[in-house]
Design a protein around this motif. Structure first.
Motif, mmCIF file in Angstrom:
data_model
loop_
_atom_site.group_PDB
_atom_site.id
_atom_site.type_symbol
_atom_site.label_atom_id
_atom_site.label_comp_id
_atom_site.label_asym_id
_atom_site.label_seq_id
_atom_site.Cartn_x
_atom_site.Cartn_y
_atom_site.Cartn_z
ATOM 1 N N ARG A 224 0.906 -1.097 0.013
ATOM 2 C CA ARG A 224 -0.103 -0.232 0.023
ATOM 3 C C ARG A 224 0.994 1.207 0.086
ATOM 4 O O ARG A 224 2.057 1.383 0.309
ATOM 5 C CB ARG A 224 -0.964 -0.010 1.199
ATOM 6 C CG ARG A 224 -0.257 0.061 2.612
ATOM 7 C CD ARG A 224 -1.407 -0.281 3.641
ATOM 8 N NE ARG A 224 -0.652 0.035 4.972
ATOM 9 C CZ ARG A 224 -1.361 -0.182 6.155
ATOM 10 N NH1 ARG A 224 -2.670 -0.502 6.185
ATOM 11 N NH2 ARG A 224 -0.738 0.039 7.269
ATOM 12 N N GLN A 225 0.284 2.300 -0.474
ATOM 13 C CA GLN A 225 0.962 3.508 -0.587
ATOM 14 C C GLN A 225 0.019 4.751 -0.049
ATOM 15 O O GLN A 225 -0.876 5.073 -0.924
ATOM 16 C CB GLN A 225 1.535 3.855 -1.757
ATOM 17 C CG GLN A 225 2.552 5.069 -1.861
ATOM 18 C CD GLN A 225 3.304 5.231 -3.127
ATOM 19 O OE1 GLN A 225 2.802 4.920 -4.311
ATOM 20 N NE2 GLN A 225 4.223 6.099 -3.129
ATOM 21 N N LYS B 177 4.071 9.089 0.911
ATOM 22 C CA LYS B 177 4.783 7.766 1.735
ATOM 23 C C LYS B 177 5.162 6.807 0.551
ATOM 24 O O LYS B 177 4.779 6.929 -0.440
ATOM 25 C CB LYS B 177 3.990 7.230 2.844
ATOM 26 C CG LYS B 177 3.766 8.255 3.905
ATOM 27 C CD LYS B 177 2.978 7.426 5.230
ATOM 28 C CE LYS B 177 2.968 8.430 6.205
ATOM 29 N NZ LYS B 177 2.070 7.659 7.275
ATOM 30 N N GLU B 178 6.070 6.077 1.093
ATOM 31 C CA GLU B 178 6.795 5.055 0.256
ATOM 32 C C GLU B 178 5.810 4.037 0.234
ATOM 33 O O GLU B 178 4.906 3.781 1.224
ATOM 34 C CB GLU B 178 8.000 4.511 0.729
ATOM 35 C CG GLU B 178 9.123 5.690 0.755
ATOM 36 C CD GLU B 178 9.433 6.049 -0.785
ATOM 37 O OE1 GLU B 178 9.805 7.016 -1.137
ATOM 38 O OE2 GLU B 178 9.637 4.999 -1.473
ATOM 39 N N HIS B 179 5.788 2.950 -0.832
ATOM 40 C CA HIS B 179 5.384 1.859 -0.681
ATOM 41 C C HIS B 179 5.344 0.837 0.570
ATOM 42 O O HIS B 179 6.602 0.817 1.013
ATOM 43 C CB HIS B 179 5.581 0.947 -1.868
ATOM 44 C CG HIS B 179 4.694 1.193 -3.004
ATOM 45 N ND1 HIS B 179 5.229 2.348 -4.084
ATOM 46 C CD2 HIS B 179 3.943 0.862 -3.912
ATOM 47 C CE1 HIS B 179 4.351 2.244 -5.016
ATOM 48 N NE2 HIS B 179 3.564 1.348 -4.968
ATOM 49 N N GLU B 180 4.525 0.479 1.272
ATOM 50 C CA GLU B 180 4.623 -0.305 2.456
ATOM 51 C C GLU B 180 4.110 -1.695 2.248
ATOM 52 O O GLU B 180 3.191 -1.847 1.751
ATOM 53 C CB GLU B 180 3.899 0.289 3.577
ATOM 54 C CG GLU B 180 3.798 -0.196 4.818
ATOM 55 C CD GLU B 180 2.841 0.109 5.791
ATOM 56 O OE1 GLU B 180 2.786 -0.161 7.029
ATOM 57 O OE2 GLU B 180 2.131 0.870 5.488
ATOM 58 N N ALA C 267 -4.836 4.071 1.879
ATOM 59 C CA ALA C 267 -3.839 4.171 1.007
ATOM 60 C C ALA C 267 -4.513 3.630 -0.110
ATOM 61 O O ALA C 267 -5.341 3.196 -0.375
ATOM 62 C CB ALA C 267 -2.592 3.277 1.580
ATOM 63 N N ARG D 202 10.203 -4.715 -1.843
ATOM 64 C CA ARG D 202 9.357 -4.734 -3.066
ATOM 65 C C ARG D 202 9.916 -4.955 -4.256
ATOM 66 O O ARG D 202 9.465 -5.384 -5.080
ATOM 67 C CB ARG D 202 9.003 -2.872 -3.051
ATOM 68 C CG ARG D 202 8.374 -2.361 -4.277
ATOM 69 C CD ARG D 202 8.310 -0.972 -4.412
ATOM 70 N NE ARG D 202 7.567 -0.527 -5.486
ATOM 71 C CZ ARG D 202 7.559 0.617 -5.939
ATOM 72 N NH1 ARG D 202 8.216 1.489 -5.114
ATOM 73 N NH2 ARG D 202 7.213 1.082 -7.175
#
Length: 124
Positions: free
Chosen positions: A38-39, A43-46, A92, A108
């Motif tokens: 999720r993003q 924010k960065e991809h989590e 997100a 990722r």
């Protein structure tokens, strides 16, 4: 051509539930690790969760453990994300991704194919 299509996102109140689906085509889906990321804005991809090809190995981010459940139906080339007890911080864009390796990983960079994402918004 590999395609991953997410669906099921939407707007929900805190404490509510949503079920995301990711339908895959163009690959032998049952051979691959599949994950959800999720993003949130800015924010960065989590990493959220990932499941092995058989469903026997699953990893969850600490932030969703006990609230989210990943599952897969290889006969339907589909992976699901059941999200319960949603919080505003879960807001997100959620992406489905297929890894290029057979080990369940959280990074990722190991995920080769990505869907277009589906928006999840949790209101307080």
């Amino acid at each position: 051509q590999v395609q991953l299509v997410e669906s099921g996102g939407g707007l929900v109140q805190a404490g509510g539930s949503l079920r995301l689906s990711c339908a895959a085509s163009g690959l032998t889906f049952s051979r691959y690790v599949t994950g959800w990321f999720r993003q949130a804005p800015g924010k960065e991809h989590e990493f959220v969760t990932a499941i092995s090809w058989s469903g026997g190995i699953i990893h969850y981010a600490d932030s969703v453990k006990g609230r989210f459940t990943i599952s897969r139906d290889n006969a339907k080339n589909t992976v699901y994300l059941q999200m319960n007890s949603l919080k505003p911080e879960d807001t997100a864009v959620y992406y489905c991704a297929v890894a290029g390796i057979t080990t369940v990983v959280t990074a990722r960079g190991f995920y080769k194919y990505w869907g277009q994402g589906t928006q999840v918004t949790v209101s307080s």
